[in-house]
Design a protein around this motif. Structure first.
Motif, PDB file in Angstrom:
ATOM      1  N   ALA A  40       7.213 -10.525   5.232  1.00 11.47           N
ATOM      2  CA  ALA A  40       6.179 -10.096   6.164  1.00 11.47           C
ATOM      3  C   ALA A  40       4.829 -10.026   5.480  1.00 11.47           C
ATOM      4  CB  ALA A  40       6.542  -8.735   6.748  1.00 11.47           C
ATOM      5  N   ALA A  41       4.843  -9.634   4.201  1.00 12.16           N
ATOM      6  CA  ALA A  41       3.583  -9.449   3.487  1.00 12.16           C
ATOM      7  C   ALA A  41       2.953 -10.773   3.078  1.00 12.16           C
ATOM      8  CB  ALA A  41       3.819  -8.580   2.256  1.00 12.16           C
ATOM      9  N   THR A  42       3.781 -11.773   2.827  1.00  8.69           N
ATOM     10  CA  THR A  42       3.237 -13.008   2.275  1.00  8.69           C
ATOM     11  C   THR A  42       3.441 -14.228   3.173  1.00  8.69           C
ATOM     12  OG1 THR A  42       5.309 -13.445   1.099  1.00  8.69           O
ATOM     13  CG2 THR A  42       3.640 -12.171  -0.070  1.00  8.69           C
ATOM     14  N   ALA A  47       4.673 -13.743  11.094  1.00  7.16           N
ATOM     15  CA  ALA A  47       5.631 -13.003  10.278  1.00  7.16           C
ATOM     16  C   ALA A  47       5.928 -11.664  10.945  1.00  7.16           C
ATOM     17  CB  ALA A  47       5.075 -12.771   8.882  1.00  7.16           C
ATOM     18  N   VAL A  48       7.187 -11.235  10.882  1.00  8.88           N
ATOM     19  CA  VAL A  48       7.614 -10.000  11.536  1.00  8.88           C
ATOM     20  C   VAL A  48       7.518  -8.824  10.567  1.00  8.88           C
ATOM     21  CG1 VAL A  48       9.556  -8.799  12.608  1.00  8.88           C
ATOM     22  CG2 VAL A  48       9.133 -11.206  13.136  1.00  8.88           C
ATOM     23  N   VAL A  49       6.881  -7.758  11.007  1.00 12.85           N
ATOM     24  CA  VAL A  49       6.772  -6.528  10.234  1.00 12.85           C
ATOM     25  C   VAL A  49       7.571  -5.460  10.972  1.00 12.85           C
ATOM     26  CG1 VAL A  49       5.220  -4.730   9.370  1.00 12.85           C
ATOM     27  CG2 VAL A  49       4.498  -7.129   9.323  1.00 12.85           C
ATOM     28  N   LYS A  50       8.607  -4.952  10.323  1.00 14.44           N
ATOM     29  CA  LYS A  50       9.489  -3.964  10.955  1.00 14.44           C
ATOM     30  C   LYS A  50       9.064  -2.547  10.614  1.00 14.44           C
ATOM     31  CE  LYS A  50      13.657  -6.894  10.791  1.00 14.44           C
ATOM     32  NZ  LYS A  50      15.055  -6.950  10.282  1.00 14.44           N
ATOM     33  N   ILE A  51       8.926  -1.731  11.655  1.00 13.67           N
ATOM     34  CA  ILE A  51       8.614  -0.316  11.490  1.00 13.67           C
ATOM     35  C   ILE A  51       9.757   0.499  12.096  1.00 13.67           C
ATOM     36  CG2 ILE A  51       7.057   1.565  12.159  1.00 13.67           C
ATOM     37  CD1 ILE A  51       4.767  -0.438  12.030  1.00 13.67           C
ATOM     38  N   GLY A  52      10.268   1.468  11.330  1.00 16.93           N
ATOM     39  CA  GLY A  52      11.382   2.292  11.790  1.00 16.93           C
ATOM     40  C   GLY A  52      10.915   3.510  12.555  1.00 16.93           C
ATOM     41  N   PHE A  93       4.771  -7.090  15.170  1.00 13.32           N
ATOM     42  CA  PHE A  93       5.445  -5.851  14.806  1.00 13.32           C
ATOM     43  C   PHE A  93       6.722  -5.683  15.625  1.00 13.32           C
ATOM     44  CE2 PHE A  93       1.045  -5.206  13.621  1.00 13.32           C
ATOM     45  CZ  PHE A  93       1.181  -4.707  12.335  1.00 13.32           C
ATOM     46  N   GLU A  94       7.735  -5.159  14.965  1.00 13.48           N
ATOM     47  CA  GLU A  94       9.026  -4.923  15.621  1.00 13.48           C
ATOM     48  C   GLU A  94       9.460  -3.494  15.329  1.00 13.48           C
ATOM     49  OE1 GLU A  94      13.573  -6.180  14.671  1.00 13.48           O
ATOM     50  OE2 GLU A  94      12.168  -7.857  14.888  1.00 13.48           O
ATOM     51  N   LEU A  95       9.840  -2.762  16.383  1.00 13.91           N
ATOM     52  CA  LEU A  95      10.302  -1.390  16.214  1.00 13.91           C
ATOM     53  C   LEU A  95      11.818  -1.378  16.027  1.00 13.91           C
ATOM     54  CD1 LEU A  95       9.358   1.621  16.285  1.00 13.91           C
ATOM     55  CD2 LEU A  95      10.103   1.644  18.683  1.00 13.91           C
ATOM     56  N   VAL A  96      12.262  -0.737  14.954  1.00 14.82           N
ATOM     57  CA  VAL A  96      13.697  -0.555  14.707  1.00 14.82           C
ATOM     58  C   VAL A  96      13.985   0.924  14.914  1.00 14.82           C
ATOM     59  CG1 VAL A  96      15.614  -0.868  13.102  1.00 14.82           C
ATOM     60  CG2 VAL A  96      13.633  -2.406  12.991  1.00 14.82           C
ATOM     61  N   GLY A 118      15.206  -3.402   6.230  1.00 20.89           N
ATOM     62  CA  GLY A 118      13.953  -3.992   5.772  1.00 20.89           C
ATOM     63  C   GLY A 118      12.712  -3.452   6.443  1.00 20.89           C
ATOM     64  N   VAL A 119      12.767  -2.197   6.947  1.00 21.22           N
ATOM     65  CA  VAL A 119      11.541  -1.634   7.518  1.00 21.22           C
ATOM     66  C   VAL A 119      10.545  -1.379   6.388  1.00 21.22           C
ATOM     67  CG1 VAL A 119      12.801  -0.572   9.428  1.00 21.22           C
ATOM     68  CG2 VAL A 119      12.318   0.775   7.381  1.00 21.22           C
TER      69      VAL A 119
END
Length: 402
Positions: A40-42, A47-52, A93-96, A118-119
Protein backbone atom coordinates in the motif's frame (compact mmCIF):
# COMPACT_ATOMS: atom_id res chain seq x y z
CA UNK A 1 17.08 -41.30 -19.37
CA UNK A 2 14.85 -44.24 -18.44
CA UNK A 3 11.21 -44.04 -17.39
CA UNK A 4 11.94 -44.44 -13.64
CA UNK A 5 14.59 -41.69 -13.60
CA UNK A 6 12.20 -39.26 -15.30
CA UNK A 7 9.46 -40.03 -12.74
CA UNK A 8 11.91 -39.50 -9.89
CA UNK A 9 12.93 -36.07 -11.19
CA UNK A 10 9.29 -35.01 -11.64
CA UNK A 11 8.45 -36.09 -8.07
CA UNK A 12 11.47 -34.22 -6.69
CA UNK A 13 10.45 -31.04 -8.53
CA UNK A 14 6.90 -31.30 -7.24
CA UNK A 15 8.09 -31.67 -3.63
CA UNK A 16 10.41 -28.68 -4.05
CA UNK A 17 7.57 -26.52 -5.41
CA UNK A 18 5.31 -27.55 -2.52
CA UNK A 19 8.04 -26.76 0.02
CA UNK A 20 8.57 -23.30 -1.52
CA UNK A 21 4.85 -22.66 -1.26
CA UNK A 22 4.84 -23.49 2.45
CA UNK A 23 7.87 -21.27 3.11
CA UNK A 24 6.00 -18.31 1.59
CA UNK A 25 3.14 -18.68 4.08
CA UNK A 26 3.52 -16.93 7.45
CA UNK A 27 3.73 -18.99 10.60
CA UNK A 28 0.50 -19.08 12.61
CA UNK A 29 0.13 -16.14 15.01
CA UNK A 30 2.93 -14.09 13.45
CA UNK A 31 2.31 -10.54 12.29
CA UNK A 32 2.89 -11.22 8.61
CA UNK A 33 1.22 -8.01 7.54
CA UNK A 34 4.22 -5.94 6.53
CA UNK A 35 3.93 -7.08 2.92
CA UNK A 36 0.40 -5.66 2.43
CA UNK A 37 1.41 -2.53 4.32
CA UNK A 38 4.47 -2.08 2.15
CA UNK A 39 2.43 -2.72 -0.99
CA UNK A 40 0.00 0.00 0.00
CA UNK A 41 2.85 2.35 0.82
CA UNK A 42 4.85 1.81 -2.33
CA UNK A 43 2.37 0.43 -4.88
CA UNK A 44 0.85 2.31 -7.78
CA UNK A 45 -2.51 4.06 -8.08
CA UNK A 46 -5.35 2.04 -6.60
CA UNK A 47 -3.24 0.40 -3.88
CA UNK A 48 -5.42 -0.76 -0.98
CA UNK A 49 -4.79 0.63 2.51
CA UNK A 50 -6.48 -1.40 5.25
CA UNK A 51 -7.66 0.27 8.44
CA UNK A 52 -8.96 -1.85 11.34
CA UNK A 53 -11.98 -1.12 13.50
CA UNK A 54 -12.90 -3.01 16.67
CA UNK A 55 -16.02 -2.67 18.83
CA UNK A 56 -18.60 -4.93 20.52
CA UNK A 57 -21.06 -5.61 17.70
CA UNK A 58 -22.82 -8.39 19.56
CA UNK A 59 -24.00 -8.54 23.16
CA UNK A 60 -25.78 -6.00 25.40
CA UNK A 61 -23.98 -2.92 24.08
CA UNK A 62 -23.91 -3.92 20.42
CA UNK A 63 -25.83 -0.72 19.59
CA UNK A 64 -22.78 1.22 20.73
CA UNK A 65 -20.43 -1.06 18.81
CA UNK A 66 -22.40 -0.62 15.60
CA UNK A 67 -22.45 3.12 16.22
CA UNK A 68 -18.65 3.09 16.24
CA UNK A 69 -18.47 0.92 13.14
CA UNK A 70 -20.85 3.25 11.28
CA UNK A 71 -18.62 6.20 12.12
CA UNK A 72 -15.61 4.39 10.64
CA UNK A 73 -17.57 3.29 7.56
CA UNK A 74 -18.64 6.87 6.89
CA UNK A 75 -15.04 8.05 7.13
CA UNK A 76 -13.84 5.36 4.69
CA UNK A 77 -16.62 6.24 2.23
CA UNK A 78 -15.75 9.94 2.40
CA UNK A 79 -12.03 9.28 1.93
CA UNK A 80 -12.60 7.07 -1.09
CA UNK A 81 -14.97 9.64 -2.59
CA UNK A 82 -12.25 12.28 -2.18
CA UNK A 83 -9.73 10.20 -4.14
CA UNK A 84 -6.98 10.57 -1.52
CA UNK A 85 -3.36 10.48 -2.68
CA UNK A 86 -0.49 9.37 -0.46
CA UNK A 87 2.98 10.15 -1.69
CA UNK A 88 1.55 11.25 -5.04
CA UNK A 89 -0.32 7.96 -5.62
CA UNK A 90 -4.05 7.46 -5.35
CA UNK A 91 -5.09 4.84 -2.81
CA UNK A 92 -8.29 3.03 -1.89
CA UNK A 93 -9.13 2.58 1.80
CA UNK A 94 -10.69 -0.61 3.10
CA UNK A 95 -12.24 -1.05 6.55
CA UNK A 96 -11.51 -4.35 8.31
CA UNK A 97 -14.05 -4.59 11.12
CA UNK A 98 -13.94 -6.98 14.08
CA UNK A 99 -16.32 -7.76 16.95
CA UNK A 100 -14.61 -8.10 20.34
CA UNK A 101 -17.95 -8.61 22.20
CA UNK A 102 -16.62 -6.33 24.94
CA UNK A 103 -14.53 -9.28 26.18
CA UNK A 104 -10.81 -8.66 26.95
CA UNK A 105 -9.79 -12.17 25.82
CA UNK A 106 -11.62 -11.87 22.52
CA UNK A 107 -10.23 -8.36 22.21
CA UNK A 108 -6.66 -9.66 22.08
CA UNK A 109 -7.64 -12.40 19.63
CA UNK A 110 -9.19 -9.99 17.14
CA UNK A 111 -6.29 -7.58 17.62
CA UNK A 112 -3.92 -10.30 16.42
CA UNK A 113 -6.28 -11.05 13.51
CA UNK A 114 -6.10 -7.43 12.42
CA UNK A 115 -2.30 -7.45 12.61
CA UNK A 116 -2.22 -10.64 10.54
CA UNK A 117 -4.68 -9.12 8.05
CA UNK A 118 -2.20 -6.34 7.27
CA UNK A 119 -4.01 -3.30 8.67
CA UNK A 120 -1.82 -0.22 8.88
CA UNK A 121 -3.77 1.43 11.69
CA UNK A 122 -6.57 0.60 14.13
CA UNK A 123 -9.49 2.64 15.44
CA UNK A 124 -10.73 1.05 18.67
CA UNK A 125 -11.50 -0.61 20.86
CA UNK A 126 -14.66 0.80 22.43
CA UNK A 127 -14.29 -0.44 26.01
CA UNK A 128 -11.27 0.32 28.17
CA UNK A 129 -11.24 -3.32 29.28
CA UNK A 130 -10.59 -4.50 25.72
CA UNK A 131 -8.56 -1.51 24.54
CA UNK A 132 -5.84 -1.86 27.17
CA UNK A 133 -4.85 -5.53 26.64
CA UNK A 134 -5.14 -5.21 22.86
CA UNK A 135 -2.83 -2.19 22.85
CA UNK A 136 0.25 -4.32 23.55
CA UNK A 137 -0.38 -6.39 20.43
CA UNK A 138 -0.60 -3.27 18.27
CA UNK A 139 2.45 -1.81 20.00
CA UNK A 140 4.49 -4.96 19.35
CA UNK A 141 3.48 -4.77 15.68
CA UNK A 142 4.25 -1.02 15.48
CA UNK A 143 0.69 -0.19 14.38
CA UNK A 144 -0.92 3.10 15.50
CA UNK A 145 -4.09 2.67 17.57
CA UNK A 146 -6.56 5.49 18.23
CA UNK A 147 -9.44 4.82 20.60
CA UNK A 148 -12.55 6.95 20.13
CA UNK A 149 -14.06 5.94 23.45
CA UNK A 150 -11.74 4.19 25.95
CA UNK A 151 -11.40 6.60 28.85
CA UNK A 152 -9.41 4.66 31.48
CA UNK A 153 -6.16 6.63 32.01
CA UNK A 154 -4.09 3.43 32.17
CA UNK A 155 -4.45 3.01 28.40
CA UNK A 156 -1.98 5.80 27.67
CA UNK A 157 0.16 5.30 30.79
CA UNK A 158 1.84 2.15 29.46
CA UNK A 159 4.57 4.00 27.59
CA UNK A 160 3.57 2.68 24.16
CA UNK A 161 4.29 5.03 21.27
CA UNK A 162 1.33 3.61 19.32
CA UNK A 163 -1.55 4.53 21.69
CA UNK A 164 -3.75 7.60 21.22
CA UNK A 165 -7.28 8.69 22.11
CA UNK A 166 -9.49 11.46 20.73
CA UNK A 167 -11.61 11.79 23.87
CA UNK A 168 -11.07 13.03 27.43
CA UNK A 169 -10.00 10.42 29.99
CA UNK A 170 -11.61 9.42 33.29
CA UNK A 171 -9.37 11.65 35.38
CA UNK A 172 -10.95 14.61 33.61
CA UNK A 173 -14.43 13.06 33.47
CA UNK A 174 -14.50 11.84 37.07
CA UNK A 175 -13.34 15.20 38.34
CA UNK A 176 -15.95 17.09 36.30
CA UNK A 177 -18.77 14.82 37.51
CA UNK A 178 -17.61 14.86 41.13
CA UNK A 179 -17.31 18.62 41.25
CA UNK A 180 -20.71 19.01 39.58
CA UNK A 181 -22.36 16.59 42.04
CA UNK A 182 -20.88 18.12 45.18
CA UNK A 183 -20.82 21.69 43.87
CA UNK A 184 -23.80 22.49 41.66
CA UNK A 185 -26.10 19.73 42.91
CA UNK A 186 -24.85 20.17 46.51
CA UNK A 187 -25.09 16.43 47.13
CA UNK A 188 -23.83 15.57 50.64
CA UNK A 189 -24.62 11.84 50.89
CA UNK A 190 -23.57 9.84 47.83
CA UNK A 191 -23.81 6.13 47.03
CA UNK A 192 -21.60 4.63 44.32
CA UNK A 193 -22.12 1.49 42.23
CA UNK A 194 -19.79 0.22 39.50
CA UNK A 195 -19.75 -2.72 37.09
CA UNK A 196 -16.18 -3.84 37.96
CA UNK A 197 -14.90 -3.22 34.43
CA UNK A 198 -11.80 -1.17 33.73
CA UNK A 199 -14.10 1.63 32.59
CA UNK A 200 -16.86 1.48 35.19
CA UNK A 201 -14.71 0.95 38.25
CA UNK A 202 -12.05 3.36 37.01
CA UNK A 203 -14.55 6.17 36.50
CA UNK A 204 -16.24 5.46 39.84
CA UNK A 205 -12.87 5.66 41.60
CA UNK A 206 -12.13 9.04 40.03
CA UNK A 207 -15.62 10.29 40.90
CA UNK A 208 -15.28 9.13 44.51
CA UNK A 209 -11.99 10.98 44.90
CA UNK A 210 -13.48 14.16 43.46
CA UNK A 211 -16.61 14.22 45.66
CA UNK A 212 -14.59 13.49 48.80
CA UNK A 213 -12.24 16.34 47.94
CA UNK A 214 -15.31 18.59 47.83
CA UNK A 215 -16.43 17.47 51.28
CA UNK A 216 -19.23 15.07 50.30
CA UNK A 217 -19.71 11.80 52.17
CA UNK A 218 -19.72 8.46 50.29
CA UNK A 219 -22.28 6.54 52.36
CA UNK A 220 -22.17 3.30 50.35
CA UNK A 221 -19.91 1.71 47.71
CA UNK A 222 -21.36 -1.32 45.90
CA UNK A 223 -20.51 -3.26 42.77
CA UNK A 224 -22.22 -5.48 40.22
CA UNK A 225 -21.12 -6.79 36.80
CA UNK A 226 -21.60 -5.66 33.23
CA UNK A 227 -24.30 -8.22 32.40
CA UNK A 228 -26.54 -7.84 35.49
CA UNK A 229 -30.06 -6.46 35.19
CA UNK A 230 -31.41 -7.08 38.72
CA UNK A 231 -30.14 -4.49 41.20
CA UNK A 232 -32.84 -4.82 43.89
CA UNK A 233 -30.54 -6.20 46.60
CA UNK A 234 -27.93 -3.48 46.04
CA UNK A 235 -30.54 -0.73 45.87
CA UNK A 236 -32.35 -1.94 49.00
CA UNK A 237 -29.05 -1.68 50.87
CA UNK A 238 -28.44 1.78 49.44
CA UNK A 239 -31.97 3.02 50.22
CA UNK A 240 -31.33 2.60 53.94
CA UNK A 241 -28.55 5.23 53.76
CA UNK A 242 -30.95 7.84 52.27
CA UNK A 243 -28.48 9.23 49.70
CA UNK A 244 -28.93 12.50 47.82
CA UNK A 245 -27.35 10.99 44.72
CA UNK A 246 -26.46 7.54 43.33
CA UNK A 247 -23.54 7.29 40.91
CA UNK A 248 -23.33 4.36 38.49
CA UNK A 249 -20.09 3.58 36.66
CA UNK A 250 -21.07 1.38 33.72
CA UNK A 251 -22.98 1.23 30.44
CA UNK A 252 -26.53 2.03 29.36
CA UNK A 253 -27.65 -1.63 29.20
CA UNK A 254 -27.44 -1.69 33.02
CA UNK A 255 -28.11 1.99 33.81
CA UNK A 256 -31.59 1.83 32.23
CA UNK A 257 -32.88 -1.04 34.41
CA UNK A 258 -31.09 0.49 37.41
CA UNK A 259 -33.02 3.76 37.03
CA UNK A 260 -36.32 1.88 36.73
CA UNK A 261 -35.63 -0.18 39.85
CA UNK A 262 -34.66 2.95 41.82
CA UNK A 263 -38.02 4.45 40.90
CA UNK A 264 -39.88 1.25 41.83
CA UNK A 265 -38.20 1.13 45.26
CA UNK A 266 -39.03 4.76 45.93
CA UNK A 267 -35.43 5.99 45.99
CA UNK A 268 -35.68 9.75 45.49
CA UNK A 269 -31.96 10.32 44.86
CA UNK A 270 -30.81 11.47 41.43
CA UNK A 271 -28.86 8.98 39.31
CA UNK A 272 -25.59 10.10 37.73
CA UNK A 273 -23.05 8.43 35.46
CA UNK A 274 -20.54 8.87 32.67
CA UNK A 275 -20.39 8.64 28.91
CA UNK A 276 -21.21 4.91 28.93
CA UNK A 277 -24.88 5.72 29.34
CA UNK A 278 -25.33 9.23 28.04
CA UNK A 279 -27.24 7.71 25.13
CA UNK A 280 -30.69 7.58 23.52
CA UNK A 281 -30.75 3.90 24.51
CA UNK A 282 -30.64 4.77 28.22
CA UNK A 283 -33.78 6.90 27.85
CA UNK A 284 -35.46 4.09 25.91
CA UNK A 285 -34.56 1.47 28.55
CA UNK A 286 -35.33 3.62 31.60
CA UNK A 287 -38.54 5.13 30.25
CA UNK A 288 -40.00 7.84 32.50
CA UNK A 289 -37.44 6.88 35.18
CA UNK A 290 -34.82 8.57 32.98
CA UNK A 291 -36.34 11.99 33.58
CA UNK A 292 -34.08 14.30 35.57
CA UNK A 293 -31.07 11.96 35.61
CA UNK A 294 -27.53 13.17 34.87
CA UNK A 295 -24.67 11.78 32.78
CA UNK A 296 -21.57 13.18 31.14
CA UNK A 297 -20.06 12.80 27.72
CA UNK A 298 -16.42 13.31 26.83
CA UNK A 299 -16.32 16.15 24.32
CA UNK A 300 -17.95 19.49 23.76
CA UNK A 301 -21.71 19.48 23.23
CA UNK A 302 -22.87 18.50 19.76
CA UNK A 303 -24.30 21.93 19.00
CA UNK A 304 -20.78 23.31 19.52
CA UNK A 305 -18.98 20.63 17.49
CA UNK A 306 -17.86 22.34 14.26
CA UNK A 307 -18.82 19.49 11.93
CA UNK A 308 -21.54 17.60 13.78
CA UNK A 309 -24.58 18.95 11.95
CA UNK A 310 -23.35 17.83 8.53
CA UNK A 311 -22.04 14.57 9.98
CA UNK A 312 -25.38 13.86 11.68
CA UNK A 313 -27.37 14.46 8.49
CA UNK A 314 -25.11 12.15 6.48
CA UNK A 315 -25.11 9.52 9.25
CA UNK A 316 -28.92 9.39 9.45
CA UNK A 317 -29.28 9.26 5.68
CA UNK A 318 -26.72 6.46 5.35
CA UNK A 319 -27.71 4.26 8.30
CA UNK A 320 -31.29 5.32 9.09
CA UNK A 321 -30.56 5.67 12.81
CA UNK A 322 -29.47 8.28 15.34
CA UNK A 323 -25.89 8.72 16.56
CA UNK A 324 -25.49 7.03 19.95
CA UNK A 325 -22.24 8.41 21.41
CA UNK A 326 -18.90 7.78 19.79
CA UNK A 327 -19.53 7.66 16.02
CA UNK A 328 -18.23 11.24 15.44
CA UNK A 329 -15.08 10.45 17.43
CA UNK A 330 -14.61 7.22 15.48
CA UNK A 331 -14.93 9.19 12.23
CA UNK A 332 -12.34 11.70 13.40
CA UNK A 333 -9.96 8.94 14.53
CA UNK A 334 -9.92 7.44 11.03
CA UNK A 335 -9.35 10.87 9.53
CA UNK A 336 -6.45 11.59 11.91
CA UNK A 337 -4.72 8.37 10.84
CA UNK A 338 -5.08 9.23 7.16
CA UNK A 339 -4.02 12.84 7.71
CA UNK A 340 -0.79 11.51 9.28
CA UNK A 341 -0.26 9.21 6.29
CA UNK A 342 -0.65 12.12 3.88
CA UNK A 343 1.84 14.24 5.80
CA UNK A 344 4.31 11.35 5.94
CA UNK A 345 3.70 10.55 2.25
CA UNK A 346 3.38 6.90 3.24
CA UNK A 347 0.87 4.45 4.72
CA UNK A 348 3.66 2.29 6.14
CA UNK A 349 3.18 2.41 9.95
CA UNK A 350 6.93 2.67 10.53
CA UNK A 351 6.98 5.83 8.44
CA UNK A 352 3.76 7.60 9.40
CA UNK A 353 3.50 6.69 13.13
CA UNK A 354 5.61 9.69 14.27
CA UNK A 355 3.25 12.01 12.39
CA UNK A 356 0.21 10.80 14.37
CA UNK A 357 1.66 12.30 17.54
CA UNK A 358 2.21 15.60 15.73
CA UNK A 359 -1.43 15.85 14.63
CA UNK A 360 -3.13 19.23 14.61
CA UNK A 361 -6.39 18.27 12.98
CA UNK A 362 -9.72 20.09 12.80
CA UNK A 363 -12.33 17.34 12.99
CA UNK A 364 -16.06 16.91 13.29
CA UNK A 365 -15.71 16.94 17.09
CA UNK A 366 -13.28 19.86 17.28
CA UNK A 367 -9.53 20.32 17.32
CA UNK A 368 -7.46 17.16 17.79
CA UNK A 369 -3.88 17.30 19.05
CA UNK A 370 -2.12 14.88 21.38
CA UNK A 371 0.14 15.26 24.39
CA UNK A 372 3.29 13.19 24.86
CA UNK A 373 1.29 10.24 26.23
CA UNK A 374 -1.20 10.19 23.36
CA UNK A 375 -4.08 11.79 25.26
CA UNK A 376 -6.05 14.51 23.53
CA UNK A 377 -5.01 17.98 24.64
CA UNK A 378 -7.59 20.07 26.48
CA UNK A 379 -10.17 17.25 26.51
CA UNK A 380 -13.68 18.46 27.20
CA UNK A 381 -16.37 16.95 29.41
CA UNK A 382 -20.04 17.93 29.06
CA UNK A 383 -22.70 17.19 31.69
CA UNK A 384 -26.23 16.47 30.48
CA UNK A 385 -29.63 16.01 32.12
CA UNK A 386 -32.71 14.25 30.73
CA UNK A 387 -35.49 16.79 30.30
CA UNK A 388 -38.77 15.94 28.60
CA UNK A 389 -37.32 12.70 27.29
CA UNK A 390 -34.18 14.23 25.76
CA UNK A 391 -30.61 14.85 26.88
CA UNK A 392 -30.00 18.57 27.39
CA UNK A 393 -26.65 20.28 28.05
CA UNK A 394 -26.09 21.54 31.59
CA UNK A 395 -22.41 22.53 31.52
CA UNK A 396 -19.11 21.92 29.73
CA UNK A 397 -15.60 21.89 31.16
CA UNK A 398 -12.55 22.27 28.88
CA UNK A 399 -12.26 21.71 25.14
CA UNK A 400 -12.17 23.99 22.18
CA UNK A 401 -14.35 23.94 19.08
CA UNK A 402 -11.93 25.81 16.81
Amino acid sequence: MNKYARLSLIATAAIAMTACGKQDEPASGQAASSAPAQAAATGGDGAVVKIGQVSPMSGPISHLGKDNEYGAKLAIEDLNAQGVEIGGKKVKFELVSEDDQGDPKIGTQVAQRLVDAGVVGVVGHLNSGTTIPASKIYSDAGIPQISPSATNPDYTKQGFKTTFRVIANDVQQGKALGEFAAGQLKAKKIAIIDDRTAYGQGLADQFEGAVKAKGANVVKREFTNNTATDFNAILTSIKATQPDLVFYGGMDAQAGPLAKQMQRLGIKAKLMGGDGWQTPEFIKLAGDASEGQYASSCGISRDKMPGFKAFDEKFKKEFNTDVQIYAPFEYDAVMVLVDAMKRAKSSDPKVYLPEVGKSDYQGVTGKIAFDDKGDIKNGAVTVYQVKNGKWEVVSTVGGEAK
